[in-house]
Write an enzyme that holds these catalytic residues in place. Structure first.
Site, PDB file in Angstrom:
ATOM      1  N   ASN A 111       0.843  -1.186   0.000  1.00  0.00           N
ATOM      2  CA  ASN A 111       0.000   0.000   0.000  1.00  0.00           C
ATOM      3  C   ASN A 111       0.881   1.240   0.000  1.00  0.00           C
ATOM      4  O   ASN A 111       1.717   1.356  -0.911  1.00  0.00           O
ATOM      5  CB  ASN A 111      -1.124  -0.038   1.050  1.00  0.00           C
ATOM      6  CG  ASN A 111      -0.730  -0.284   2.474  1.00  0.00           C
ATOM      7  OD1 ASN A 111      -0.299  -1.372   2.813  1.00  0.00           O
ATOM      8  ND2 ASN A 111      -0.902   0.684   3.332  1.00  0.00           N
ATOM      9  N   ASP A 112       0.723   2.136   0.907  1.00  0.00           N
ATOM     10  CA  ASP A 112       1.282   3.490   0.791  1.00  0.00           C
ATOM     11  C   ASP A 112       2.745   3.584   0.363  1.00  0.00           C
ATOM     12  O   ASP A 112       3.594   2.856   0.893  1.00  0.00           O
ATOM     13  CB  ASP A 112       1.228   4.201   2.153  1.00  0.00           C
ATOM     14  CG  ASP A 112      -0.084   4.045   2.862  1.00  0.00           C
ATOM     15  OD1 ASP A 112      -1.001   3.436   2.312  1.00  0.00           O
ATOM     16  OD2 ASP A 112      -0.189   4.546   3.985  1.00  0.00           O
ATOM     17  N   GLN A 125       4.629   0.402   2.021  1.00  0.00           N
ATOM     18  CA  GLN A 125       4.016  -0.551   2.932  1.00  0.00           C
ATOM     19  C   GLN A 125       3.918  -1.898   2.219  1.00  0.00           C
ATOM     20  O   GLN A 125       3.360  -1.985   1.118  1.00  0.00           O
ATOM     21  CB  GLN A 125       2.612  -0.058   3.320  1.00  0.00           C
ATOM     22  CG  GLN A 125       2.639   1.162   4.210  1.00  0.00           C
ATOM     23  CD  GLN A 125       2.998   0.811   5.641  1.00  0.00           C
ATOM     24  OE1 GLN A 125       2.166   0.359   6.388  1.00  0.00           O
ATOM     25  NE2 GLN A 125       4.256   1.031   6.020  1.00  0.00           N
ATOM     26  N   ARG A 136      -0.766   8.916  13.528  1.00  0.00           N
ATOM     27  CA  ARG A 136       0.137   8.141  12.664  1.00  0.00           C
ATOM     28  C   ARG A 136       0.629   8.914  11.437  1.00  0.00           C
ATOM     29  O   ARG A 136       0.157   9.990  11.125  1.00  0.00           O
ATOM     30  CB  ARG A 136      -0.539   6.850  12.218  1.00  0.00           C
ATOM     31  CG  ARG A 136      -1.846   7.001  11.469  1.00  0.00           C
ATOM     32  CD  ARG A 136      -2.352   5.592  11.119  1.00  0.00           C
ATOM     33  NE  ARG A 136      -3.598   5.593  10.388  1.00  0.00           N
ATOM     34  CZ  ARG A 136      -4.805   5.512  10.943  1.00  0.00           C
ATOM     35  NH1 ARG A 136      -4.923   5.450  12.246  1.00  0.00           N
ATOM     36  NH2 ARG A 136      -5.894   5.491  10.188  1.00  0.00           N
ATOM     37  N   ASP A 137       1.583   8.274  10.745  1.00  0.00           N
ATOM     38  CA  ASP A 137       2.072   8.674   9.432  1.00  0.00           C
ATOM     39  C   ASP A 137       2.888   9.968   9.478  1.00  0.00           C
ATOM     40  O   ASP A 137       2.547  10.979   8.846  1.00  0.00           O
ATOM     41  CB  ASP A 137       0.911   8.814   8.431  1.00  0.00           C
ATOM     42  CG  ASP A 137       0.029   7.579   8.403  1.00  0.00           C
ATOM     43  OD1 ASP A 137       0.517   6.496   8.784  1.00  0.00           O
ATOM     44  OD2 ASP A 137      -1.145   7.683   8.018  1.00  0.00           O
ATOM     45  N   GLU A 190      -5.117  10.789   7.412  1.00  0.00           N
ATOM     46  CA  GLU A 190      -3.956   9.913   7.297  1.00  0.00           C
ATOM     47  C   GLU A 190      -2.912  10.569   6.393  1.00  0.00           C
ATOM     48  O   GLU A 190      -3.224  11.414   5.558  1.00  0.00           O
ATOM     49  CB  GLU A 190      -4.375   8.572   6.676  1.00  0.00           C
ATOM     50  CG  GLU A 190      -5.405   7.817   7.493  1.00  0.00           C
ATOM     51  CD  GLU A 190      -5.713   6.436   6.920  1.00  0.00           C
ATOM     52  OE1 GLU A 190      -5.594   5.463   7.672  1.00  0.00           O
ATOM     53  OE2 GLU A 190      -6.065   6.324   5.736  1.00  0.00           O
TER      54      GLU A 190
HETATM   55  C1  FRU Z   1      -3.096   4.558   4.769  1.00  0.00           C
HETATM   56  C2  FRU Z   1      -2.747   3.812   6.029  1.00  0.00           C
HETATM   57  C3  FRU Z   1      -1.890   4.640   6.962  1.00  0.00           C
HETATM   58  C4  FRU Z   1      -1.153   3.603   7.753  1.00  0.00           C
HETATM   59  C5  FRU Z   1      -0.910   2.548   6.705  1.00  0.00           C
HETATM   60  C6  FRU Z   1      -0.878   1.138   7.241  1.00  0.00           C
HETATM   61  O1  FRU Z   1      -3.382   3.710   3.711  1.00  0.00           O
HETATM   62  O2  FRU Z   1      -3.916   3.381   6.697  1.00  0.00           O
HETATM   63  O3  FRU Z   1      -2.624   5.545   7.758  1.00  0.00           O
HETATM   64  O4  FRU Z   1       0.034   4.069   8.302  1.00  0.00           O
HETATM   65  O5  FRU Z   1      -1.945   2.666   5.747  1.00  0.00           O
HETATM   66  O6  FRU Z   1      -0.489   0.240   6.253  1.00  0.00           O
END
Ligand code: FRU
Length: 524
Positions: free
Chosen positions: A61-62, A78, A179-180, A244
């Protein structure tokens, strides 16, 4: 069977054709056949893009901490090395000298049993502290901010022994999330923005300051959402109660703040004064819901380049079965455009992918709204000899008397499958219509789109990148629309143009066949 643990190493290294130590390679030898089978499956999967960055297998993901170092762009993301589902987040790592061709590197961060990131190394950022590459990321659960220092090649990472560096949200704050991290430098000090929010009130970005990246003082809110913007629903992210992946950076004379709230990345351009950000205008970074969690980086030419996670549009079961899920977007260059809005264009480096090109000029495109015998609107009347699922298309339309105009892509010989990229002039909307994109049962079909207002007499300029199941559209350098389609037929490769309710003219159409970045859809 390959055990999960072995796959962790195999997917990240053996699949890539390197990176394992000799002893590990020997241990892994027994599973070589299975790895080879997965490799073959991925290499032959027609839905797997050929020129987008993808992990070697499984889930991503991210984008995390994209950063330039010594002339190379490092991309972290991710990553779940255990399968094509979102669990046990690691940081995958790839490097590129040109933003287009990538080399996979060993996993950068993995959860430490018993540590504050034992349940996952969630999203974050990368900075160079003096000479020392440093990652700041969220450990879960609970959500805390952690730090890791790297070697000069950014290959191996040592976690700070006293992690977390920020253990809780500011005292007395009941947050929806914490987070993030996004870190930047001003003079001698570091600043840290953390995504957060308050139930019933809205999303917010918390601002901290430090001299050493380790000791952080909470200052105040960098920015917060408004109660009126909250939507009904349960999930704090989709309600807009949790922001996020904040991304904050200077852009031209302004500052930009990007936040992600379930399927939407919202940008604000505004003024940054005394460590407060005051938004002046807002918009969506992408009109679809496939583009998410965007993160940017400054490059050595002073450009601001944005990356996003392109999500899947098919069922969880289909993702697991495919053995991979998630794609990194193409790089977008951000600038402030005419009238002060955000301008987004594909990075010129992508031109390196161009192969054979085909041009058409000044073609009338008109179409009645009559349905074809199968009930679908036959929109591919002007069909071009070029076909493919790995194309770059630049089309400029004079909309004339038409009510709508656009392109059809991935069209089957009799239109059994087709996807329309349509500009609805009357509604001033750009859409991707996917109701006939695929004969497969378990894929998203909802139309995607949003507002795109053209000025009086302005032509419609569509710049489209097709890459297997990914469509990325840049419209008039200011709106982007990313979508997923999963045509089931191998011959759904046709390309057409249409005008509806009147005559439009295709002033020019430029099509390039694009080269893959690897011979086997494995990226490297
Ligand atoms: C966004 C998110 C972030 C988090 C990550 C976890 O897609 O939810 O907020 O850090 O993915 O994989």
């Amino acid at each position: 069977m390959v055990s999960r643990r072995d796959f962790l190493g195999l997917s990240a290294a053996t699949l890539l054709g390197g990176g394992l130590t000799r002893s590990r390679r020997t241990a892994a030898g027994a599973q070589a056949a299975e790895v080879e089978a997965l490799r073959k499956r991925l290499a032959a999967d027609p839905q797997r893009p050929r020129y987008h960055l993808l992990p070697p297998a499984y889930w991503m993901n991210d984008p995390n901490g994209p950063i330039f170092s010594k002339g190379q762009c490092h991309m972290f993301y991710q990553y779940n090395p255990q399968g094509a589902f979102p669990e046990s987040m690691h940081w995958g790592h790839a490097v590129s000298a040109d933003l287009v061709h990538w080399k996979h590197l060993p996993i950068a961060l993995a959860p430490t049993p018993g540590g504050p990131d034992k349940d996952g190394c969630w999203s974050g950022c990368a900075v160079i502290d003096g000479e020392v590459p440093t990652l700041i990321y969220t450990g879960v659960f609970p959500q805390v901010q952690c730090l890791a220092r790297g070697d000069e090649g950014l290959l191996t990472w040592r976690k700070f022994a006293s992690n977390p560096v920020v253990a809780t949200p500011p005292q007395g704050m009941e947050t929806t999330g914490f987070r993030d991290p996004c870190v930047w430098r001003e003079g001698d000090e570091w600043y840290l923005a953390i995504g957060s929010g308050i139930a019933g009130q809205g999303g917010m970005v918390l601002l901290y300051r430090s001299r050493d990246l380790i000791h952080w003082d909470y200052l105040h809110l960098l920015c917060k959402g408004r109660k009126e913007e909250l939507l009904p629903g349960k999930d704090p992210v989709s309600r807009g109660e949790m922001w996020e992946c904040p991304d904050f950076f200077p852009l031209g004379e302004k500052h930009a703040l990007l936040v992600s709230t379930q399927g939407t990345v919202i940008y604000s351009l505004g003024a940054y004064v005394n460590q407060y950000f005051r938004p002046e205008r807002q918009g969506k970074v992408d009109l679809g819901d496939a583009y998410y969690a965007a993160r940017s980086m400054g490059d050595e030419q002073g450009r601001r380049i944005l990356w996003g996670w392109i999500r899947e549009g098919r069922s969880d079961a289909a993702q697991r079965a495919a053995g991979w899920a998630g794609v990194m977007s193409l790089p977008r260059v951000l600038t402030i455009g005419r009238g002060g809005a955000l301008s987004m264009t594909p990075a010129p480096e992508l031109e390196a992918l161009r192969g054979k090109d085909h041009q058409f000029h000044d073609l009338p495109v008109s179409q009645s709204l009559d349905p074809s015998p199968d009930g679908s609107l036959e929109r591919h009347r002007s069909v071009f000899s070029r076909r493919g699922d790995s194309l770059e298309i630049q089309a400029e339309f004079d909309l004339g008397s038409s009510q709508a105009a656009g392109l059809t892509v991935r069209v089957a010989p009799h239109g059994e499958e087709q996807t329309s990229i349509i500009y609805d002039h009357a509604a001033a909307q750009l859409r991707v219509e996917r109701d006939h994109s695929s004969l497969a049962p378990d894929v998203d079909r909802a139309p995607q789109g949003g507002p795109l207002a053209l000025a009086e007499g302005e032509t419609l300029k569509l710049h489209v990148f097709l890459d297997a199941s990914v469509i990325e559209i840049f419209a008039n350098d200011r709106s982007c629309l990313t979508s997923r389609i999963y045509p089931s037929r191998a011959d759904s490769l046709g390309l057409g143009a249409f005008g509806l309710g009147g005559e439009a003219r295709l002033k020019s159409l430029h099509i390039w066949e694009l080269h893959p970045i690897s011979p086997n859809r494995l990226t490297t």
